[in-house]
Design a protein around this motif. Structure first.
Motif, PDB file in Angstrom:
ATOM      1  N   GLU A  34       0.829  -1.208   0.000  1.00 34.09           N
ATOM      2  CA  GLU A  34       0.000   0.000   0.000  1.00 34.09           C
ATOM      3  C   GLU A  34       0.864   1.259   0.000  1.00 34.09           C
ATOM      4  N   LYS A  37       2.311   2.267  -3.390  1.00 39.08           N
ATOM      5  CA  LYS A  37       1.379   2.928  -4.308  1.00 39.08           C
ATOM      6  C   LYS A  37       1.586   4.442  -4.305  1.00 39.08           C
ATOM      7  N   VAL A 111       0.946  -5.614  -8.308  1.00 37.38           N
ATOM      8  CA  VAL A 111      -0.210  -4.867  -8.820  1.00 37.38           C
ATOM      9  C   VAL A 111      -1.050  -5.768  -9.717  1.00 37.38           C
ATOM     10  N   ARG A 114      -2.754  -8.479  -7.474  1.00 43.04           N
ATOM     11  CA  ARG A 114      -3.766  -8.002  -6.533  1.00 43.04           C
ATOM     12  C   ARG A 114      -4.903  -7.233  -7.206  1.00 43.04           C
ATOM     13  N   GLU A 115      -4.562  -6.380  -8.149  1.00 47.65           N
ATOM     14  CA  GLU A 115      -5.576  -5.515  -8.758  1.00 47.65           C
ATOM     15  C   GLU A 115      -6.265  -6.166  -9.956  1.00 47.65           C
ATOM     16  N   PHE A 116      -5.546  -7.037 -10.674  1.00 55.16           N
ATOM     17  CA  PHE A 116      -6.086  -7.631 -11.900  1.00 55.16           C
ATOM     18  C   PHE A 116      -6.255  -9.144 -11.817  1.00 55.16           C
ATOM     19  N   VAL A 231      -1.244   2.218 -10.729  1.00 57.50           N
ATOM     20  CA  VAL A 231      -2.365   1.291 -10.899  1.00 57.50           C
ATOM     21  C   VAL A 231      -3.341   1.818 -11.941  1.00 57.50           C
ATOM     22  N   ASN A 232      -3.659   3.087 -11.860  1.00 57.91           N
ATOM     23  CA  ASN A 232      -4.582   3.715 -12.802  1.00 57.91           C
ATOM     24  C   ASN A 232      -4.054   3.622 -14.229  1.00 57.91           C
ATOM     25  N   SER A 235      -4.012   0.020 -15.576  1.00 63.90           N
ATOM     26  CA  SER A 235      -5.395  -0.369 -15.845  1.00 63.90           C
ATOM     27  C   SER A 235      -5.875   0.210 -17.169  1.00 63.90           C
TER      28      SER A 235
END
Length: 249
Positions: A34, A37, A111, A114-116, A231-232, A235
């Motif tokens: 975290e 990030k 990333v 965890r995010e995807f 992350v943005n 994505s």
């Protein structure tokens, strides 16, 4: 997927070069993930590594306020990543870390996981690869191979040959998506994009600005900085590739 492309994985996930212990507990991994990030924390970590043998709080104030430096330093002290050596001086405990690069690659791989919800490897060396160097991050997103080249230094420190090497690895691996990601808030158009334009000249490929400092080549190769956040931007690149064609195409 790599094996089907004729490659054998020689090594990956070189944990000995991470700034934190490879055997960290789940709570620590969650906390460090975290924090990574945050651009301010990543800049802070770079300065810690730069001054790893001995540093004071004053050495870390170029890009951050004292309040945040003290918070970040307290976190690393409590987790045993750095140690107090007296006279308000500190040092990095690990003696194998010389660059932020591996830690940043670890973060980018996390990333994707965890995010995807996409399995990822970092620091990948492949037998059969002739382009040289390693693949910073390789992941599988919805059955598509995604290769990310991760740069932890500002654009002024990135040389033309590094872009050339990236493009050679792309042509050899033939991923579905390739992303040249630079961890900076600075513009990509001034130096990095012209490198790509120079190498692609005569190939009828155009580097197109997609949004802010994110550029694309046929929605397969992307060039991006980390503004507003990593992350943005990742994505956006993945979504752009997944939706580049209509349903009936």
């Amino acid at each position: 997927m790599l094996k089907r492309r004729g490659f054998k994985t020689l090594s990956f996930n070189p944990a000995e070069y991470l700034i934190f212990p490879s055997d960290m507990d789940r709570a620590f991994e969650e906390s460090i993930y975290e924090l990574l990030k945050k651009y301010s924390f990543r800049i802070f970590i770079r300065d810690v590594i730069k001054n790893r043998k001995s540093f004071s709080i004053e050495n870390l104030l170029k890009y951050s306020t004292r309040e945040w430096v003290e918070r970040y330093l307290d976190f690393l002290l409590k987790r045993g990543v750095v140690e107090d050596i007296g006279d308000e001086k500190y040092r990095l405990k690990s003696t194998t870390v010389f660059s932020f690069g591996d830690t940043l690659e670890w973060f980018i791989a996390k990333v994707f996981e965890r995010e995807f919800s996409s399995p990822a490897l970092w620091g990948v060396r492949l037998r059969g690869a002739k382009a040289g160097g390693d693949y910073d991050v390789i992941t599988s997103v919805e059955g598509r191979i995604v290769y990310v080249e991760v740069k932890s230094s500002p654009p002024k420190n990135v040389e033309e040959y590094e872009v050339a090497s990236f493009l050679k690895r792309v042509e050899e691996l033939k991923p579905d998506v390739a992303i040249f990601l630079e961890d900076t808030k600075l513009r990509m158009k001034d130096k990095i994009v012209p490198f790509f334009e120079g190498f692609l000249k005569g190939k009828r490929f155009r580097v197109k600005r997609l949004r802010d400092e994110i550029f694309g080549i046929k929605d397969k190769v992307f060039i991006s900085n980390s503004k507003p956040d990593i992350v943005n931007n990742l994505s956006f690149c993945i979504q752009r590739n997944l939706t580049r064609k209509g349903f009936w195409q």
